[in-house]
Scaffold this active site. Structure first.
Site, PDB file in Angstrom:
ATOM      1  N   ASN A   9       0.671  -1.096   0.025  1.00  0.00           N
ATOM      2  CA  ASN A   9      -0.052   0.138  -0.127  1.00  0.00           C
ATOM      3  C   ASN A   9       1.038   1.294   0.014  1.00  0.00           C
ATOM      4  O   ASN A   9       1.342   1.765   0.969  1.00  0.00           O
ATOM      5  CB  ASN A   9      -0.811  -0.155   1.214  1.00  0.00           C
ATOM      6  CG  ASN A   9      -1.902   1.130   1.533  1.00  0.00           C
ATOM      7  OD1 ASN A   9      -1.676   1.945   0.634  1.00  0.00           O
ATOM      8  ND2 ASN A   9      -2.680   0.871   2.186  1.00  0.00           N
ATOM      9  N   ARG A  87      -2.483  -1.825  -3.565  1.00  0.00           N
ATOM     10  CA  ARG A  87      -3.566  -1.020  -3.583  1.00  0.00           C
ATOM     11  C   ARG A  87      -3.170  -0.095  -4.639  1.00  0.00           C
ATOM     12  O   ARG A  87      -2.212   0.464  -4.870  1.00  0.00           O
ATOM     13  CB  ARG A  87      -3.568   0.053  -2.270  1.00  0.00           C
ATOM     14  CG  ARG A  87      -4.371   1.014  -2.315  1.00  0.00           C
ATOM     15  CD  ARG A  87      -4.436   2.021  -1.108  1.00  0.00           C
ATOM     16  NE  ARG A  87      -5.364   3.067  -1.007  1.00  0.00           N
ATOM     17  CZ  ARG A  87      -5.394   3.762  -0.023  1.00  0.00           C
ATOM     18  NH1 ARG A  87      -4.541   3.928   0.890  1.00  0.00           N
ATOM     19  NH2 ARG A  87      -6.284   4.525  -0.026  1.00  0.00           N
ATOM     20  N   HIS A 175     -11.571   5.341  -1.432  1.00  0.00           N
ATOM     21  CA  HIS A 175     -11.481   4.677  -0.105  1.00  0.00           C
ATOM     22  C   HIS A 175     -12.217   3.375   0.015  1.00  0.00           C
ATOM     23  O   HIS A 175     -12.702   2.808   0.841  1.00  0.00           O
ATOM     24  CB  HIS A 175     -12.208   5.561   1.140  1.00  0.00           C
ATOM     25  CG  HIS A 175     -11.487   6.581   1.432  1.00  0.00           C
ATOM     26  ND1 HIS A 175     -11.687   7.938   2.023  1.00  0.00           N
ATOM     27  CD2 HIS A 175     -10.092   6.717   1.721  1.00  0.00           C
ATOM     28  CE1 HIS A 175     -10.785   8.582   2.444  1.00  0.00           C
ATOM     29  NE2 HIS A 175      -9.725   7.871   2.387  1.00  0.00           N
ATOM     30  N   LEU A 203     -13.216   8.362   8.366  1.00  0.00           N
ATOM     31  CA  LEU A 203     -12.692   9.629   8.838  1.00  0.00           C
ATOM     32  C   LEU A 203     -11.155   9.582   9.269  1.00  0.00           C
ATOM     33  O   LEU A 203     -10.905   8.977  10.506  1.00  0.00           O
ATOM     34  CB  LEU A 203     -13.476  10.163   9.961  1.00  0.00           C
ATOM     35  CG  LEU A 203     -15.116  10.385   9.808  1.00  0.00           C
ATOM     36  CD1 LEU A 203     -15.663  10.699  11.022  1.00  0.00           C
ATOM     37  CD2 LEU A 203     -15.418  10.997   8.621  1.00  0.00           C
ATOM     38  N   GLY A 204     -10.085   9.982   8.417  1.00  0.00           N
ATOM     39  CA  GLY A 204      -8.968   9.772   8.544  1.00  0.00           C
ATOM     40  C   GLY A 204      -8.277  11.225   8.238  1.00  0.00           C
ATOM     41  O   GLY A 204      -9.017  12.198   7.892  1.00  0.00           O
ATOM     42  N   ARG A 235      -7.056  18.682   2.999  1.00  0.00           N
ATOM     43  CA  ARG A 235      -8.031  19.102   1.842  1.00  0.00           C
ATOM     44  C   ARG A 235      -9.130  19.947   2.297  1.00  0.00           C
ATOM     45  O   ARG A 235      -9.675  19.580   3.338  1.00  0.00           O
ATOM     46  CB  ARG A 235      -8.195  17.689   1.185  1.00  0.00           C
ATOM     47  CG  ARG A 235      -7.014  17.217   0.400  1.00  0.00           C
ATOM     48  CD  ARG A 235      -7.293  15.688  -0.214  1.00  0.00           C
ATOM     49  NE  ARG A 235      -6.656  14.673   0.631  1.00  0.00           N
ATOM     50  CZ  ARG A 235      -6.827  13.432   0.619  1.00  0.00           C
ATOM     51  NH1 ARG A 235      -7.926  13.172  -0.034  1.00  0.00           N
ATOM     52  NH2 ARG A 235      -6.155  12.662   1.100  1.00  0.00           N
ATOM     53  N   ARG A 279      -5.573  14.920  16.992  1.00  0.00           N
ATOM     54  CA  ARG A 279      -4.996  14.710  18.524  1.00  0.00           C
ATOM     55  C   ARG A 279      -4.531  15.973  18.947  1.00  0.00           C
ATOM     56  O   ARG A 279      -4.673  16.303  20.168  1.00  0.00           O
ATOM     57  CB  ARG A 279      -3.970  13.785  18.571  1.00  0.00           C
ATOM     58  CG  ARG A 279      -4.572  12.251  18.838  1.00  0.00           C
ATOM     59  CD  ARG A 279      -3.441  11.284  18.808  1.00  0.00           C
ATOM     60  NE  ARG A 279      -2.979  11.216  17.354  1.00  0.00           N
ATOM     61  CZ  ARG A 279      -2.242  10.497  16.734  1.00  0.00           C
ATOM     62  NH1 ARG A 279      -2.063   9.305  17.436  1.00  0.00           N
ATOM     63  NH2 ARG A 279      -1.696  10.467  15.379  1.00  0.00           N
ATOM     64  N   GLU A 373      -7.514  -2.039   5.362  1.00  0.00           N
ATOM     65  CA  GLU A 373      -7.389  -1.931   3.907  1.00  0.00           C
ATOM     66  C   GLU A 373      -6.576  -3.213   3.405  1.00  0.00           C
ATOM     67  O   GLU A 373      -6.840  -3.531   2.348  1.00  0.00           O
ATOM     68  CB  GLU A 373      -6.862  -0.749   3.344  1.00  0.00           C
ATOM     69  CG  GLU A 373      -7.868   0.323   3.473  1.00  0.00           C
ATOM     70  CD  GLU A 373      -7.601   1.886   3.489  1.00  0.00           C
ATOM     71  OE1 GLU A 373      -6.286   1.975   3.886  1.00  0.00           O
ATOM     72  OE2 GLU A 373      -7.795   2.686   2.865  1.00  0.00           O
TER      73      GLU A 373
END
Ligand code: AMP
Length: 396
Positions: A9, A87, A175, A203-204, A235, A279, A373
């Site tokens: 990936n 991927r 995704h 949500l990452g 973004r 965080r 993934e």
């Protein structure tokens, strides 16, 4: 001897890999978070065998790191690779599922580079690195776009002149490997209700929503590129296209500068002026950090409303990826804004990040499911090589 499937990936600045045995039990996972920094995290039963080969070379470019990784994997004693699964971000209109890579497929994937310039070249460089080390190994392309090819045409086309639609300016969605994995485990959480109306919130750092019915994608928030839809780490997500025109025509920004602004300088980072990392923002007393987090939740709530309309209702809502799996605060803000839809959050379960975080009385089940993934890639790769082996046996 250990027979294995290698999963790769290659992201825009990171490189993840994994090894699975042929029953899809994980053997090893590795994560090079930042290409060029001599840092790699390893886990799994085979990790100790890889550790003696050290860390990836510092300040090295991607090709050097790819070659370093595959050369070291090759040295693992007793490891026999059966296939490599990659991927690949963009499969265009043609690829509706995973496919074995040959010269024709490779040419098509190269032609899609302009549609995903920050990802597709890295994905294909990894295919070349594996081929250099194992020229005869079957390599399988697993696409981020393929899961969405079940969408109705109206969800895929833009209200633009028909010639552009015919030329492939479409809402492809991304995704897809994460959504495929979640869809595959949904029955474990929901039983028969897994085939109902479900929204998955990935949500990452990159973020999108997908609406599913019968565990197939019917609508999603990302479109032609990965900028559409939700606000993300850096973004912007969807904005008035007039803003882009204003920046180019009035502010005289170059197209490259606007691309950088929308992809790298906006989102949580742009609004907070502090960080793209949830965080850090949750730990910050700065009101701009709080506003960035509130705007992120607000955009998820509004886009969820749009997907509920596309589905004609909602039975379950799933949180996944770094923010969705870990931030109880963000989940609470989002769920509070969806109470009108019949969703009721159990605060204790949410704080403990339990699997089901809705109350017993909630009309909508709310789940937290860790995505995987790499497992989706391994599953697709194994399916394809088993099918090819069966076909070869049948034709003998
Ligand atoms: P991903 O792209 O899926 O790795 O997700 C990265 C995002 O998840 C970053 O914004 C992180 O700040 C966020 N994240 C990861 N762990 C936590 C956590 N424990 N609490 C809040 N946010 C987190």
């Amino acid at each position: 001897m250990t027979e294995a499937i290698l999963v790769l990936n290659a992201g825009s600045s990171s490189l993840k890999f994994a090894l699975y045995d042929l029953e899809l039990a994980p053997l090893c996972r590795g994560d090079i978070e930042e290409i060029g920094r001599a840092n790699m995290e390893l886990s799994g039963p085979l990790a100790d065998q890889l550790k003696p080969y050290g860390s990836p070379p510092e300040h090295a470019d991607r090709d050097t790191i790819n070659a370093w990784l595959v050369a070291n994997l090759r040295k693992l004693p007793g490891l026999v690779l059966r296939a490599a699964g990659h991927r690949i971000v963009h499969g265009g209109r043609r690829f509706r599922g995973a496919v074995q890579i040959d010269a024709d497929v490779l040419a098509e994937l190269r032609s899609l580079v302009p549609l995903a310039p920050d990802h597709q070249p890295h994905n294909l460089a990894m295919v070349a690195a594996v081929a250099a080390q194992w020229p005869d190994l079957p390599q399988v392309a697993c696409f981020d776009t393929a899961f969405h090819r079940t969408q109705p045409r109206l969800a895929e086309i833009f209200p633009l002149p028909r010639a552009l639609t015919d030329a492939g300016v479409l809402r492809y969605g991304f995704h897809g490997l994460s959504y495929q994995y979640i869809a595959s485990v949904l029955p474990d959480y929901l039983g028969a209700a897994a085939n109902g109306r479900v929204i998955i919130a990935h949500l990452g750092n990159g973020a999108s929503l997908c609406a599913l019915e019968n565990r197939e994608s019917v609508a999603t928030t990302m479109g032609f590129t990965t900028v559409e839809g939700l606000m993300m780490g850096t973004r912007s997500g969807s904005i008035d296209p007039g803003v882009v025109l204003h920046l180019i025509l009035q502010e005289k920004m170059t197209a490259e500068a606007v691309a950088r602004l929308l992809n790298k300088e906006s989102g949580l980072l742009g609004v907070s002026g502090i960080s793209s990392d949830v965080r850090s923002l949750e730990a910050s007393p700065d009101p701009h950090a709080a506003e960035a987090l509130e705007l992120f939740a607000y955009r998820v709530i509004r886009e969820t409303g749009s997907l509920i309309a596309a589905l004609g209702g909602l039975d379950a809502f799933v949180f996944t990826a770094g923010i969705g799996e870990n931030s109880a605060n963000m989940r609470k803000m989002i769920c509070d804004g969806l109470e009108w839809a019949g969703l009721s959050l159990d605060f204790r379960r949410n704080a403990a990040s339990e699997k089901r975080i809705s109350t017993e009385a909630s009309k909508i089940s709310v789940l937290v499911i860790p995505t995987n993934e790499e497992m989706a890639i391994a599953t697709n790769t194994r399916q394809l090589i088993c099918r090819k082996a069966a076909q070869a046996q049948f034709s003998q």
